[in-house]
Design a protein around this motif. Structure first.
Motif, PDB file in Angstrom:
ATOM      1  N   TYR A 814      30.231 -17.583  63.208  1.00  0.00           N
ATOM      2  CA  TYR A 814      30.695 -17.503  64.595  1.00  0.00           C
ATOM      3  C   TYR A 814      30.208 -18.719  65.377  1.00  0.00           C
ATOM      4  O   TYR A 814      30.963 -19.346  66.126  1.00  0.00           O
ATOM      5  CB  TYR A 814      30.189 -16.207  65.232  1.00  0.00           C
ATOM      6  N   LEU A 818      32.609 -21.698  66.996  1.00  0.00           N
ATOM      7  CA  LEU A 818      32.597 -22.122  68.392  1.00  0.00           C
ATOM      8  C   LEU A 818      32.422 -23.626  68.513  1.00  0.00           C
ATOM      9  O   LEU A 818      33.002 -24.258  69.396  1.00  0.00           O
ATOM     10  CB  LEU A 818      31.473 -21.412  69.155  1.00  0.00           C
ATOM     11  N   THR A 912      36.892 -16.980  70.750  1.00  0.00           N
ATOM     12  CA  THR A 912      35.818 -15.997  70.810  1.00  0.00           C
ATOM     13  C   THR A 912      36.398 -14.631  70.468  1.00  0.00           C
ATOM     14  O   THR A 912      37.564 -14.501  70.118  1.00  0.00           O
ATOM     15  CB  THR A 912      35.166 -15.978  72.200  1.00  0.00           C
ATOM     16  N   LYS A 913      35.574 -13.596  70.591  1.00  0.00           N
ATOM     17  CA  LYS A 913      36.007 -12.276  70.150  1.00  0.00           C
ATOM     18  C   LYS A 913      36.847 -11.539  71.188  1.00  0.00           C
ATOM     19  O   LYS A 913      37.319 -10.446  70.944  1.00  0.00           O
ATOM     20  CB  LYS A 913      34.778 -11.431  69.792  1.00  0.00           C
ATOM     21  N   PRO A 951      29.668 -19.001  73.548  1.00  0.00           N
ATOM     22  CA  PRO A 951      30.963 -18.360  73.773  1.00  0.00           C
ATOM     23  C   PRO A 951      31.573 -18.711  75.120  1.00  0.00           C
ATOM     24  O   PRO A 951      32.791 -18.890  75.222  1.00  0.00           O
ATOM     25  CB  PRO A 951      30.616 -16.863  73.687  1.00  0.00           C
ATOM     26  N   LYS A 955      35.169 -20.501  75.689  1.00  0.00           N
ATOM     27  CA  LYS A 955      36.234 -19.921  76.508  1.00  0.00           C
ATOM     28  C   LYS A 955      36.750 -20.937  77.526  1.00  0.00           C
ATOM     29  O   LYS A 955      37.951 -21.085  77.728  1.00  0.00           O
ATOM     30  CB  LYS A 955      35.730 -18.670  77.231  1.00  0.00           C
TER      31      LYS A 955
END
Length: 999
Positions: A814, A818, A912-913, A951, A955
């Motif tokens: 993760y 990013l 991101t999630k 994150p 974004k």
């Protein structure tokens, strides 16, 4: 249409994990059973300690004042989950998980009623559910469901053991991919004609009585809706004595109450492992909100008369009079004046009495079950309520039908006179259904006039008009023995054909117009349909039942036409009652907030999660925020958690409005009261200056990774795994001892204790499956990379494939994603547009208001600037409030309109999630009138960009690419996207953009 189930939702996974954690040691030491039809025999020695480990969690302590071991030789565990949050899914997963972990394959489910049983049977046996647990979650086994049914009369022949019990008991534990589940309802367990009979001709493993055979399997038992199974009552004692399961787990939203002495009661929790409160469920949007509504009586007395029944073949009529203060019963005859009931009825008398109705001197006919007010007796009270319910239904239906993915809206009516809907044995006198159909026809024609621009919806309405009778269906207890084919179709649609009822069209492509359901409280616990959006209670209340139970049939979140559960939207349930229940909303709020007051201390505890959220919003450390509260003497740190000091609750809520001590005000609404204050009013004249920008912001875009993404991941994954994925994690203690000598006190460090963190091991194929699920990396790439890693480092110890390693891989990938994949995404415009938005309806009309929670958690009474989009200033941080109050008009800029973007209204897809929505939007002109700017601002109340987490940076970076793509696609509406940190002002940011654009 298949309903698509979601897995791994925290509020559903936690209770499963906690049950497994309690049972883990006991079943690892389980003895092998003597017979193949038995469950393993657990070693419950030390189980009390295992339970203590769970209920020692701070959030659970207030509900577990003492730890329990075995009760009557049975382990009791409780799981509390609010109605509509998926407890049937949770206990079904629990069954699969206990079989996978411990080899338990004999389960008994006990439910309170037939509708609950039918709902559970339908869920567990549905192919899409079986596929979900077997294939998606990888349990690789099937449930053989054995349903206990009522015994049919036999005139001759052998009297065999019930086949359901025989199949359940005979199931062998050697069948590793098979789970045997026996389900029965309370009535069959109580009356014992099926399970307690010992006169069967053929025995089963030497047992002459089904209950004895079930008991011999050493079953694991689940109770659904525990408030219907008081532990002091016969049914529960029968379960313990006659079945004597090894463990009973109760799953429910409501638990029975027991005496706590001195006239007080408490909830009868036994080892409560998990408590998803109603407050959490409402505030976290796990269920629908509720909008209660009633007709206010014309006068302050609020009088209502009900025709209860005809006595002695028509000699007299029984009338019930009800107002806010009293209930009275009147037996009246032909010619009697109704003025004896109320002065408002002066001049009105009973002209005649028939077997099913009475005729009044004003020419009105009132049937048995009919209700009318003393003020407006020309139409029945039910007629008014039906009209209101249909108004609310079609408001909702129109909105849901015009979504990109349609949602079918259903309405549920509770009545107390079956004949008013079904008619008599000759189908005469179904006056309520006739009245409903007349009003439905009027509403359908009215809707059709307003739906000319929506071809699909117009077609749906036309199909409804063509077969109005098909639009409604009823289910009542007596229907179970009715042989009428039409009634059987209605019952099947309501009880068994959930997916068909949710579908807008049938398999042949014809519109499925059935969406109005009638019942008499027969549809209670256990029955649910996620798309019930309106409940009308056309019956006298007199019920002391939980308010949450009353609305529970409509709380579940809906599914769309493709079977997807829709989350993240504030859906509301319309709840229509009569004026005698005008305080329903207040009573419901009290019940929801009741869980905030723990045990006999009656203290209000603050969830730590709320303090953490508030600290993040205010950009302070959690410890500093707690210290501030302590210094102000607003809170006390206790063993059970953090409590608000007595008498300081109002002051606490004023100072920290971000902390939710109860259900959010917009989640339970009373439409009879002014609710506009709970919403933010949109200034329509201001919105028109913003409309063009708003339309562009609501264009739908899809995010794509560049075609070589898998190759990039394949090249990077070896380095990611080398970066400590298989490194064992350790934690160490810090120990210091205070020593005092003649020079003073000294802290002397001692040796630290080091502990290796051991994760739960799993099979290699399970590790690959979960790694793929958590990262979306193709399984082949993960496998090939691990093979190369093994060649370089030697064969990997199987114990390394565990939950810690999986978490390491997920987190490191993760972080890498990013840092490295932000530049490898592209945005492309989708081929559809949003019909309705947070600020406009499906026809583009400006909404009156928007829920305050979507704008900000804090408000101020300061005067709202003239050019602000809303009448109220709501905000999430001090910097946002500063932005709202900042007058950016200067020598360069002329501000036209600005406002906060409603939360989650603009969902920008990113790496991101979750999706992303910015904070502010501005329309500004240059003073010379040559330049017009559309500006979108992301506000971060931090001192420098470096403080932003990965994150958040990702974004924002994706958003920059997103708005650049919109500008490329639509150059006439150029949108400038900027981020703001707390040393920057909006004036400076916009001035700098304006100066660049003017060059």
């Amino acid at each position: 249409m298949d309903i698509i189930l979601e897995s791994g939702l925290p509020h559903q996974q936690i209770p499963v994990d906690r049950i497994v954690q309690v049972l883990n040691d006991s079943y690892k030491l389980a003895k092998q059973p003597k017979y193949s039809f038995q469950n393993p025999i657990p070693n419950f020695q030390g189980i009390e300690f295992d339970v203590r480990k769970i209920i020692g969690i701070p959030e659970m302590k207030p509900y577990n004042e003492k730890a329990y071991g075995l009760t009557d030789g049975v382990l009791n565990l409780d799981i509390k989950m609010e109605t509509g949050t998926g407890k049937t899914y949770v206990y079904t997963q629990t069954i699969y998980e206990l079989h996978a972990k411990f080899g338990i394959n004999k389960f008994v489910i006990v439910v309170p009623s037939l509708p609950v049983k039918l709902g559970t049977v339908g869920f567990i046996t549905d192919p899409y559910v079986r596929h979900h647990f077997k294939e998606t979650l990888g349990y690789n086994c099937d449930i053989e469901l054995c349903e206990v049914v009522a015994m049919k009369k036999k005139s001759k022949g052998h009297n065999f053991f019930p086949s359901s019990v025989r199949d359940f008991v005979n199931g062998s534990n050697q069948q590793k991919n098979k789970i045997y589940v026996l389900i029965t309802n309370q009535q069959l367990l109580q009356k014992g004609k099926v399970l307690d009979n010992s006169n069967y001709d053929i025995t089963l493993h030497g047992f002459t009585r089904p209950l004895d055979a079930i008991k011999a399997t050493n079953p694991f038992l689940i109770i659904d809706e525990p408030h219907r199974f008081n532990r002091e009552k016969t049914t529960y004692k029968r379960i313990v004595d006659e079945i004597h399961p090894q463990c009973i787990v109760r799953f429910g939203a409501t638990f029975p109450s027991v005496s706590a002495g001195k006239g007080k009661t408490r909830k009868d929790y036994v080892n409560l492992l998990y408590n998803l409160t109603a407050c959490d469920a409402f505030n976290d949007n796990l269920i629908k909100g509720i909008a209660k509504e009633h007709f206010n009586p014309v006068n302050s007395k609020g009088e209502k008369i009900k025709v209860v029944g005809i006595e002695n073949g028509g000699e007299s009529v029984s009338l019930h009079y009800l107002n806010d203060k009293k209930n009275q019963h009147f037996d009246m005859h032909k010619g009697d004046s109704l003025a004896v009931i109320s002065p408002k009825l002066e001049g009105l008398s009973i002209l005649g009495i028939s077997k099913k109705s009475i005729e009044l001197s004003n020419g009105q006919e009132k049937k048995v079950g009919d209700e009318f007010t003393a003020d407006i007796y020309s139409t029945s009270y039910q007629e008014q309520m039906i009209r209101l319910a249909l108004d609310r239904h079609f408001e909702t239906e129109r909105k849901l039908f015009n979504r990109e993915s349609k949602i079918k809206a259903l309405a549920l009516f509770f009545i107390d006179n079956i004949e008013s809907f079904r008619g008599d044995e000759n189908k005469n006198g179904a006056w309520l259904r006739e009245m409903f159909n007349q009003q439905l026809e009027e509403h359908l024609k009215g809707e059709l006039k307003n739906s000319e621009n929506s071809t699909d919806y117009a077609d749906y309405l036309k199909a409804s008009l063509a077969d109005i009778a098909k639009c409604s269906a009823g289910y009542f207890a007596r229907d179970n023995s009715d042989s009428d084919d039409d009634i059987a179709d209605e019952v099947n649609d309501i009880l068994r054909n959930k997916k068909e009822l949710l579908s807008l069209k049938d398999e042949k492509g014809n519109w499925n117009v059935r969406r109005f359901l009638f019942s008499k409280w027969t549809l209670k616990e256990g029955w649910d349909n996620p798309n019930v959006f309106t409940i009308a209670k056309l019956r006298s209340s007199g019920s002391e039942e939980s308010k949450l139970q009353e609305v529970g049939r409509g709380l579940r979140l809906p599914v769309d036409e493709y079977g997807n559960r829709i989350t993240g939207t504030d859906f509301m349930l319309n709840y229509i009652v009569d004026f005698t229940e005008k305080d329903f909303a207040n009573e419901l709020v009290k019940e929801i907030n009741g869980d905030l007051k723990f045990t006999s201390s009656d203290k209000i505890f603050i969830p730590l999660s709320e303090i953490v959220k508030t600290a993040e919003l205010r950009n302070v450390q959690v410890q500093m925020l707690q210290a501030e509260m302590l210094i102000a003497e607003l809170i006390t740190l206790e063993e059970n958690g953090i409590s608000v000091n007595e008498g300081r609750v109002v002051e606490f809520m004023d100072k920290y409005p971000e902390i939710k001590l109860g259900v959010n005000i917009d989640r339970v609404q009373d439409r009879n009261k002014t609710i506009i204050k709970k919403n933010v009013v949109i200034r329509k004249e201001r919105f028109e200056d913003l409309r063009s920008l708003w339309d562009e912001l609501n264009r739908k875009y899809l995010m794509f990774y560049q075609p070589d993404i898998n190759k990039v991941i394949e090249q990077a994954l070896p380095e990611i795994i080398e970066d400590g994925v298989f490194t064992r994690m350790s934690i160490s203690s810090d120990r210091e001892e205070l020593k005092i000598d003649n020079t003073g006190a000294h802290a002397v460090k001692e040796d630290n204790k080091v502990y290796i963190v051991q994760g739960k091991t799993m099979a290699y194929n399970e590790f690959l499956r979960l790694a793929n699920q958590e990262t979306s990396i193709p399984i082949k790439i993960i496998h090939d990379t691990l093979c190369k890693y093994s060649k370089n480092h030697g064969k990997l110890n199987p114990e390394l494939f565990n939950t810690v390693t999986l978490a390491n891989l997920q987190n490191k990938f993760y972080t890498w994603k990013l840092d490295n994949l932000g530049g490898r995404i592209e945005y492309k415009q989708a081929n559809y547009r949003t019909r309705s938005t947070a600020l406009t309806d499906d026809k583009g009309r400006i909404r009156d208001d928007v829920a305050i929670g979507r704008i900000g958690v804090c408000t101020t009474t300061s005067k709202t600037p003239d050019k602000y989009l809303y009448e109220t200033m709501a905000y999430d941080s001090p910097l946002e409030l500063k932005n709202i109050l900042d007058n950016i008009d200067d020598n360069i800029v002329d501000l036209v309109v600005y406002g906060k973007i409603p939360r989650n209204s603009i969902r920008i897809p990113n790496i991101t999630k979750d999706s992303y929505s910015p904070d502010f939007m501005y329309v500004v002109h240059s003073k010379d009138g040559k330049t017009s700017l559309n500006v979108v601002i992301e506000t971060k109340d931090v001192t420098q960009d470096a403080i932003l987490r990965g994150p958040e940076k990702a974004k924002i970076s994706n958003a920059e690419r997103f708005f650049k793509q919109i500008t490329n696609d639509f150059p006439d509406c150029k949108i400038h996207f900027k981020r703001q940190i707390n040393h920057q002002t909006i004036s400076v940011i916009i001035d700098s953009i304006m100066q660049v654009d003017n060059k």
